[in-house]
Write a protein that holds these residues in place. Structure first.
Motif, PDB file in Angstrom:
ATOM      1  N   LEU A 118       0.813  -1.222   0.000  1.00 22.10           N
ATOM      2  CA  LEU A 118       0.000   0.000   0.000  1.00 22.10           C
ATOM      3  C   LEU A 118       0.849   1.276   0.000  1.00 22.10           C
ATOM      4  O   LEU A 118       0.582   2.197  -0.784  1.00 22.10           O
ATOM      5  CB  LEU A 118      -0.997  -0.039   1.170  1.00 22.10           C
ATOM      6  N   PRO A 119       1.905   1.361   0.839  1.00 23.73           N
ATOM      7  CA  PRO A 119       2.715   2.589   0.802  1.00 23.73           C
ATOM      8  C   PRO A 119       3.317   2.866  -0.576  1.00 23.73           C
ATOM      9  O   PRO A 119       3.462   4.021  -0.985  1.00 23.73           O
ATOM     10  CB  PRO A 119       3.820   2.323   1.836  1.00 23.73           C
ATOM     11  N   LEU A 120       3.635   1.784  -1.296  1.00 23.47           N
ATOM     12  CA  LEU A 120       4.187   1.917  -2.640  1.00 23.47           C
ATOM     13  C   LEU A 120       3.142   2.522  -3.582  1.00 23.47           C
ATOM     14  O   LEU A 120       3.450   3.386  -4.412  1.00 23.47           O
ATOM     15  CB  LEU A 120       4.570   0.511  -3.110  1.00 23.47           C
ATOM     16  N   VAL A 178       0.655   4.417  -2.642  1.00 21.70           N
ATOM     17  CA  VAL A 178       0.413   5.801  -2.221  1.00 21.70           C
ATOM     18  C   VAL A 178       1.506   6.705  -2.779  1.00 21.70           C
ATOM     19  O   VAL A 178       1.235   7.774  -3.339  1.00 21.70           O
ATOM     20  CB  VAL A 178       0.361   5.898  -0.675  1.00 21.70           C
ATOM     21  N   GLN A 179       2.748   6.261  -2.674  1.00 27.05           N
ATOM     22  CA  GLN A 179       3.870   7.068  -3.177  1.00 27.05           C
ATOM     23  C   GLN A 179       3.754   7.274  -4.685  1.00 27.05           C
ATOM     24  O   GLN A 179       3.967   8.377  -5.192  1.00 27.05           O
ATOM     25  CB  GLN A 179       5.183   6.382  -2.812  1.00 27.05           C
ATOM     26  N   ALA A 180       3.387   6.202  -5.395  1.00 23.67           N
ATOM     27  CA  ALA A 180       3.255   6.312  -6.853  1.00 23.67           C
ATOM     28  C   ALA A 180       2.059   7.195  -7.205  1.00 23.67           C
ATOM     29  O   ALA A 180       2.113   7.983  -8.158  1.00 23.67           O
ATOM     30  CB  ALA A 180       3.103   4.922  -7.462  1.00 23.67           C
ATOM     31  N   MET A 200       1.016   9.675  -5.476  1.00 28.07           N
ATOM     32  CA  MET A 200       1.471  11.058  -5.256  1.00 28.07           C
ATOM     33  C   MET A 200       2.219  11.563  -6.486  1.00 28.07           C
ATOM     34  O   MET A 200       2.026  12.705  -6.923  1.00 28.07           O
ATOM     35  CB  MET A 200       2.387  11.130  -4.034  1.00 28.07           C
ATOM     36  N   SER A 201       3.063  10.712  -7.037  1.00 30.25           N
ATOM     37  CA  SER A 201       3.803  11.073  -8.253  1.00 30.25           C
ATOM     38  C   SER A 201       2.845  11.347  -9.404  1.00 30.25           C
ATOM     39  O   SER A 201       3.007  12.316 -10.142  1.00 30.25           O
ATOM     40  CB  SER A 201       4.704   9.918  -8.685  1.00 30.25           C
ATOM     41  N   ARG A 210      -6.825   8.778  -1.015  1.00 30.03           N
ATOM     42  CA  ARG A 210      -6.967   9.542   0.232  1.00 30.03           C
ATOM     43  C   ARG A 210      -5.646   9.604   0.984  1.00 30.03           C
ATOM     44  O   ARG A 210      -5.258  10.645   1.491  1.00 30.03           O
ATOM     45  CB  ARG A 210      -8.069   8.916   1.106  1.00 30.03           C
ATOM     46  N   HIS A 211      -4.948   8.455   1.057  1.00 28.10           N
ATOM     47  CA  HIS A 211      -3.639   8.476   1.713  1.00 28.10           C
ATOM     48  C   HIS A 211      -2.689   9.429   0.991  1.00 28.10           C
ATOM     49  O   HIS A 211      -1.816  10.033   1.603  1.00 28.10           O
ATOM     50  CB  HIS A 211      -3.026   7.080   1.736  1.00 28.10           C
ATOM     51  N   ALA A 212      -2.865   9.533  -0.319  1.00 33.10           N
ATOM     52  CA  ALA A 212      -1.997  10.442  -1.084  1.00 33.10           C
ATOM     53  C   ALA A 212      -2.390  11.901  -0.850  1.00 33.10           C
ATOM     54  O   ALA A 212      -1.768  12.806  -1.409  1.00 33.10           O
ATOM     55  CB  ALA A 212      -2.045  10.108  -2.565  1.00 33.10           C
ATOM     56  N   PHE A 245       5.455   3.582 -12.175  1.00 32.51           N
ATOM     57  CA  PHE A 245       5.998   2.683 -11.162  1.00 32.51           C
ATOM     58  C   PHE A 245       5.172   1.401 -11.054  1.00 32.51           C
ATOM     59  O   PHE A 245       3.943   1.446 -11.064  1.00 32.51           O
ATOM     60  CB  PHE A 245       6.006   3.368  -9.799  1.00 32.51           C
ATOM     61  N   SER A 256       7.981  -7.435  -3.890  1.00 32.62           N
ATOM     62  CA  SER A 256       7.865  -6.313  -4.804  1.00 32.62           C
ATOM     63  C   SER A 256       8.525  -6.662  -6.140  1.00 32.62           C
ATOM     64  O   SER A 256       9.335  -7.565  -6.237  1.00 32.62           O
ATOM     65  CB  SER A 256       8.539  -5.118  -4.146  1.00 32.62           C
TER      66      SER A 256
END
Lengths: 423, 423
Positions: free
Chosen positions: A75-77, A79-81, A83-84, A121-123, A350, A383
């Motif tokens: 999930l963090p991956l 969210v980070q993507a 955001m990008s 939402r996390h983003a 990503f 991953s």
């Protein structure tokens, strides 16, 4: 748990994976240069088929519907993507209107929508979900198996903007592939639509995608020093076909015949003993309706009424008129005796995860994304970005890395395709 | 396991965290706009202090040395962020020369170097490690506790390029903070140096960083509707000081006195019963040498020889001449009775993880990054990007999100600082 590759012919794939591993810095540098040139789609999923001797994409979905099937650890991956992706496409946005497919009973799909909303939402975005269904006239709360709920709201159009009650979105995220055409309510809007409308099946053609993939995989093969066929399924398209009225059958049969010949030649070259086959499917559309496995041209000329009906109707009742004939790629991955097909998920450029569609009652030469197909998803356990050069080419991190590379090639093809088809 | 916040005064921090949570979409949009304006440093770590009533950065390291302390589950997040960073700063690069600090016996630091090389390799780069140490005249293999090895190689300069034997790097990644000045071998190179040389302590000043942080935190506070003091430690700087010759003591004492007055006023405003204190430290430099905790101005005028010696020498024997006086922020986080200080790691503008420095023999008003300080690292157990609005403001995902926000403010300040100090 990782599916087992059940083929005696692992040689060439191991060689392919080894080539990919060995060329990793060159490959990543090449991808970096490509992503400076082309804009990655907001998100995508790619269905891969792994035949042992060949690893190729067979379908690229620009409105992916299985985020709920990904390993929760990724999930963090995501969210980070995300955001990008938001940063590149719509940096000023704070409020997203998410428009899903018109399902209210498909629990699996609804979980995907919930997961997608969670990621966004996390983003850092306000996300509300608007439904195109006419029966959604008031906020409708749907229960999900994990105890969460999903609220579908009616969409209101005011001038050239979409709104929900008390919510003025900055942008619209589509998770609806527009198989039924572009609804009027989405036409001529001022808000950015992500992905753009022309990424939907109302305009998109698989043959355009695989033309772009031809270009991408040929260039990539020079970088990785491989035969492009090892990652690229042959294909042909065949203009207008009307299965009901039997128009275009001959053109189809000729294309099937030629493709089978080309595949058999490659099979001979690589010592593959299996039967060559092609897949005939709608050039526009998804959901695997109207898909046929063909091992001889005669099979497409003598279709009975039932077969013709099956080929004529795809999702949302669209008539098939253009078909793509694609080299069939065997799935030689299996888990507990069931066929397993990898699906790779990406946001921005990503790779954020993936899963296997595991299906007990399908063959190695059948499409696993077909109607009535209740696959069991098996999330990738690691991953796709942690290749381990010290380990063998077929250890899970390395197999997943190879998946991620081939999936990104399809993603790049989609980027080129979208650029080509933008007005 | 997450440290416990041991203060009766959790009210304002919970309020701060709640404000941050409530403003998440506005905050993320603001960050997006800022990252369009400023280039994020390649990587950074930020030391935070969490006083319950206040959460603030106290040090921003542009050559972070603890990647080995991060939760291993976050490795894909590091790799993805590294890909972003490389893409922006040096997209054409395939081969990186990594230049670490001049340590060959600090096992903790060497593990950091190994982990950093691993991240960059996973991101698709050829990475080799070149040492500035004159005694490294041939490739030197160092054993690491996990069974891995790290090979340090001698660097050769040819014209305006650095090379290793058989290796021509496209770019140089510094994990050396240049406390001893910029070595000649690094001057006037044609290869890009990442981060740039002026990010090193040879030119960098903490006071410039915290000036930029003033600007950033003031603007942010308007976005998040908070008092900027809640995230910003007061500071002052004091020109040239020579502790040995007792030059500048009066200026220092006056600055300390003024700062303590300002802090006490804020403590009164928020009902904080603790003693106000300031930290006096070198304006350039790291490693926590020459750091003093001061609760009264008289403490800096009557220094004995031992104290003056301690303040005079920092890393690599540099003489302290400029000092920064910074508001001390209490650490009210503890785990099993030991003080815990969070450190947040970032690559590009993404938070990729963090850990707590846990130290049993230090007080709540002391710097935990000091010489001889053998902290135990405790990796953050969840990601900093998964805030959960449904949960309380102090649940781990939300506390970590707040850490990530404040750390990114310091990162943005570093970006502005680097832009200001670039020639």
């Amino acid at each position: 748990m990782v599916p087992h590759l059940t083929t005696a012919l692992t040689g060439p794939l191991l060689a392919l994976e080894q080539h990919i591993l060995d060329s990793q810095p060159r490959i990543e540098q090449w991808f970096r240069s490509k992503w400076q040139e082309y804009n990655a789609p907001f998100y995508a999923s790619v269905d891969l088929r792994n035949a042992g001797f060949k690893l190729a994409p067979v379908d690229t979905n620009l409105f992916p519907g299985g985020f709920n099937n990904l390993n929760k650890a990724f999930l963090p991956l995501c969210v980070q993507a995300a955001m990008s992706a938001v940063e590149k496409i719509c940096p000023v946005a704070q409020r997203f209107l998410l428009i899903p497919e018109n399902h209210t009973r498909n629990i699996f799909y609804l979980q995907n929508v919930a997961q997608l909303a969670t990621i966004l939402r996390h983003a850092g975005l306000h996300v509300r979900i608007g439904s195109l269904l006419p029966e959604i006239t008031a906020p409708t709360v749907l229960d999900l198996p994990d105890g969460q709920t999903l609220t579908l709201e009616p969409i209101r159009r005011e001038g050239d903007k979409l709104k929900l009650d008390g919510f003025e979105p900055c942008a619209i995220v589509l998770n609806n592939d527009l198989s039924a055409g572009i609804p009027e309510i989405l036409q001529g809007l001022k808000q950015p639509i992500i992905p753009p409308l022309h990424a939907g099946w109302a305009t998109r053609r698989k043959s355009q995608h695989f033309s772009a993939y031809d270009q991408v995989s040929t260039e990539f093969s020079q970088i990785a020093h491989i035969d492009p066929w090892l990652i690229n399924p042959y294909f042909a398209s065949c203009g207008k076909i009307n299965f009901h009225e039997r128009h275009g059958e001959e053109c189809l049969a000729a294309a099937v015949d030629e493709l089978l010949k080309d595949i058999r030649e490659k099979y001979r070259e690589y010592g593959v003993k299996n039967d060559a086959f092609v897949i005939v499917k709608a050039d526009a559309g998804t959901y695997g309706m109207g898909i046929m496995t063909v091992k001889d041209a005669s099979e497409v000329t003598g279709l009975n009424r039932k077969q013709r009906n099956k080929m004529s109707v795809i999702k949302e009742g669209q008539q098939v008129s253009e078909v793509i004939i694609q080299e069939g790629v065997y799935t030689f991955e299996s888990i507990n005796g069931a066929v397993a097909e990898p699906v790779v998920y990406m946001m921005d450029h990503f790779v954020v995860g993936g899963f296997y569609r595991v299906h007990t009652s399908r063959g190695q030469d059948e499409n696993l994304n077909a109607p009535g197909m209740h696959f069991v998803p098996l999330a990738f356990e690691t991953s796709c970005t942690l290749p381990d050069c010290a380990a063998g080419p077929d250890t899970p991190p390395n197999r997943f890395y190879a998946y991620g590379v081939v999936a990104r090639l399809a993603l790049l093809a989609a980027a080129i395709e979208l650029e080509n088809t933008a007005q």
